[in-house]
Scaffold this motif. Sequence first.
Motif: not given
Length: 288
Positions: A193, A195, A223, A225-231, A246, A249
């Motif tokens: 994974r 990030l 996977t 991906g980037d940091l979840d904006r909703a979180a 940040r 997370m």
Amino acid sequence: VVEVAPGVALDRPLHLQYLAMPGAEPEMSHPRNLILLGDGASATILESYGSAGPGVYWTNAVTQIALGRGAALAYLKHQAEGADAFHVGAVYATVERDARLSSFLFASGAHRARDEMRVRLAGEGANCRMDGIYLARGRQNLDIWTRVDHVRPHGATAETFKGVVAGSASAAFQGKIHVAEGAARTDARQLNRNLLLTDTARATSKPELEILTDDVKCAHGSTVGDLDRAALFFLRARGLDEAQARRIMIEAFIADELEAVADPALRGYFRAAAEGWLAAELAEETGR
């Protein structure tokens, strides 16, 4: 050379520390480690690489591991070379019947680095666990390469690597689990994974399975991906600023891998290293 006699259990971790002393001119070193555990022996060994100051140098390290029947080794590596360094590290391990190898890699140093690990589960019931964290920032390039060969039946592999990439850095993971003909009832899984903290960060992932027999249980995945904006919004809505949100997370993303380090003192050692890297990266983000 580290040799643990059959049936002997080391009661505390052993630390093999390599510290570069860069000079005015580029330098290179070629350390080699041989770790031998007899039947039924057990040990925890930390291997670390760092620098006493700035400068260009190249570390070219090889570690060979041989575990006898029923032996158990926790092998940990900390790659924290200097910012201008180059690091190439290779680990070759042979695991005999009912032996267990637990490995952990923490890589955050060097301008360019490649860490390889090859494990041969040569005996029936041999067990391998591979965990790792790689953290890249600035213009670093970190490359992780693994291969596990299941040769005999009833072997098990659990492999998880997580990467955090920031700035204009790049990271790559390539892992392969090979199940040979006749290695029935193998249980193997592999997960990577990644990030990405910036739009210019890059991560590539290539997990592989090669299965040449029946009656096995194998899985792999990856996977990026980037940091979840909703979180992030959820945390900021509860009073945290963006840097704090940040940080929480990112710490949560790598927390499971840090928990894979069984020894409490070493777990704290790597947690402090991760916190130091993260503090430096968030301070740089704030400056930008």
